[in-house]
Design a protein around this motif. Structure first.
Motif, short mmCIF file in Angstrom:
data_model
loop_
_atom_site.label_atom_id
_atom_site.label_comp_id
_atom_site.label_asym_id
_atom_site.label_seq_id
_atom_site.Cartn_x
_atom_site.Cartn_y
_atom_site.Cartn_z
N ALA A 15 0.83 -1.21 0.00
CA ALA A 15 0.00 0.00 0.00
C ALA A 15 0.87 1.25 0.00
CB ALA A 15 -0.92 -0.01 1.21
N ILE B 153 -10.38 2.35 0.58
CA ILE B 153 -9.56 1.61 1.54
C ILE B 153 -10.47 0.72 2.36
CG2 ILE B 153 -8.06 1.83 3.55
CD1 ILE B 153 -7.10 4.49 2.38
N ILE C 251 -13.63 5.03 2.98
CA ILE C 251 -13.05 4.19 4.04
C ILE C 251 -14.22 3.70 4.87
CG2 ILE C 251 -11.30 3.98 5.84
CD1 ILE C 251 -10.06 6.56 4.89
#
Length: 439
Positions: free
Chosen positions: A74, A90, A127
């Motif tokens: 990442a 993410i 996220i």
């Protein structure tokens, strides 16, 4: 000499850059890097910004060798291609222990820091499902992660157009600080879409918070807002009317049994918002909120409801009588309702006639999904009315619950019904119907 050149090799060498980039687009990272070793031209193609605009970075919640590699990969990716990123997602898949969350926090600190310095293109950030209220998040780790995320959102606030923090489960103060990060530079935010469903910890009466109202008043161009009903109040609707009526198109509202949903919201507040935001559609998702009096307090006639989903999650409760909802509440939306989803355990009441009448009364309804105890003849009546153009469904997805393991007779009847309406189903419908034993 030219006659000795392999025709196949020559054709690949002459492949236009746009075609080569299109080929690379369909390769995963490993194959892209292998292909880049072929020649200089292919290596240049691999570094084309168009290949790296969208990225999903997934972190496994379980400790393993592959897990350690995920964190390194990442950071490497962001340092190598982060400047091209426009859409970033993410994922942290249900962290197993505190060690995982600590590594995730440390990785995200480096990732967000580097991205904040090198990227000027990011317009979409997602996220989801962090569940920061779980014990695997130590207080210091949680606080540091939120601080890093807030700093990043401040840096990206001018360019970010979409933010999804669904399932973060933060406190009221933490959540408002994060959302305020989007407007810190000018005290206004022009982001168009926010998803804060399950963003706050459960049980919080967000609707009564002045801090939340002040935070939401800084958003001036919302197009789509996804959130929980425990955020809804007259004050919030007035804020949306004042600052986002010109742009607002969709409100996605989730109402869960464990979230506060007893607040009184005036129909006039909804009417004023709908009047000033003519493009507005409202989609409701109810989870185990099934009692008619609870629903009646929420589903006011002034709301421009496009979609309703009622889910009991296989629970059965004699107090959850669906008949009044189907006969007196939902018909109020006959002129606007387009999608209806019912997943109910109605083993204590028969709903065939009431459901059919509701479908026939809703003139714009095109999507129907039902998981319930129904008779097989319900499907025959529904398709018969559809064939006569008495309803306008284009999608029908039904799971017919039965109280018996053996469903061969019902399955045979469904096959006969399909044969009878085969031309209609094959030419005009997205159709899927099965039986399902609920024993």
């Amino acid at each position: 000499m030219e006659d000795d050149i392999d025709p196949e090799q020559s054709s690949w060498a002459d492949l236009p850059d746009v075609c080569l980039r299109h080929v690379f687009h369909w390769l995963d990272d490993k194959d892209r890097f292998r292909a880049a070793l072929v020649c200089k031209k292919w290596r240049q193609a691999m570094y084309s910004g168009s290949l790296w605009r969208t990225r999903t970075i997934t972190f496994s919640g379980r400790p393993s060798r592959a897990h350690r590699f995920e964190f390194k990969t990442a950071l490497w990716y962001v340092k190598k291609f982060g400047k091209y990123l426009e859409h970033l997602e993410i994922k942290l898949l249900y962290p197993y222990n505190t060690v995982i969350t600590q590594k995730f926090q440390a990785t995200m600190r480096g990732l967000l820091s580097h991205l904040g310095k090198c990227n000027s293109r990011l317009i979409s950030l997602s996220i989801k499902n962090l569940e920061l209220d779980r014990l695997v998040w130590k207080n210091m780790v949680r606080a540091q992660f939120l601080k890093n995320l807030g700093t990043f959102l401040k840096r990206m606030s001018k360019q970010l157009d979409y933010l999804n923090l669904k399932g973060a489960r933060v406190t009221l103060e933490e959540g408002c600080v994060l959302l305020n990060s989007l407007s810190c530079l000018t005290n206004k935010s022009f982001i168009s879409e926010i998803n804060i469903e399950d963003f706050f910890s459960p049980h919080l009466p967000v609707y009564s918070s002045i801090l939340f109202h002040q935070t939401m008043s800084k958003f001036h161009s919302l197009v789509i807002l996804t959130f929980n009903y425990n955020c809804i109040s007259d004050e919030l609707l007035d804020i949306l009317r004042e600052h986002s009526a010109h742009s607002l198109c969709t409100l996605n509202i989730k109402c869960h049994i464990h979230d506060p949903h007893g607040q009184v919201v005036l129909g006039m507040s909804w009417a004023n918002l709908a009047k000033t935001a003519p493009k507005l559609n409202v989609n409701f998702f109810f989870e185990r909120v099934m009692k008619h009096d609870h629903l009646a307090r929420i589903l006011l006639v002034e709301i421009p409801v496009r979609s309703i989903s009622l889910q009991s999650c296989r629970f059965s409760d004699p107090d959850w009588m669906m008949r009044p909802t189907l006969t007196s509440l939902l018909p109020a939306y006959w002129h606007v309702l387009q999608k209806l989803t019912l997943e109910v355990n109605n083993d204590h009441e028969v709903l065939d006639d009431e459901l059919l009448q509701l479908i026939l009364s809703c003139r714009r309804l095109f999507f129907l999904k039902v998981w319930a105890f129904l008779s097989v003849t319900f499907m025959e009546m529904l398709l018969h009315n559809r064939a006569e153009r008495k309803c306008f469904l284009t999608t029908i997805k039904v799971r017919i619950y039965t109280a018996r393991h053996e469903t061969s007779e019902e399955d045979r009847l469904l096959r006969d019904i399909y044969k009878k309406f085969k031309n209609l189903i094959d030419s005009e419908l997205n159709y899927f119907v099965i039986t399902y034993p609920m024993v």
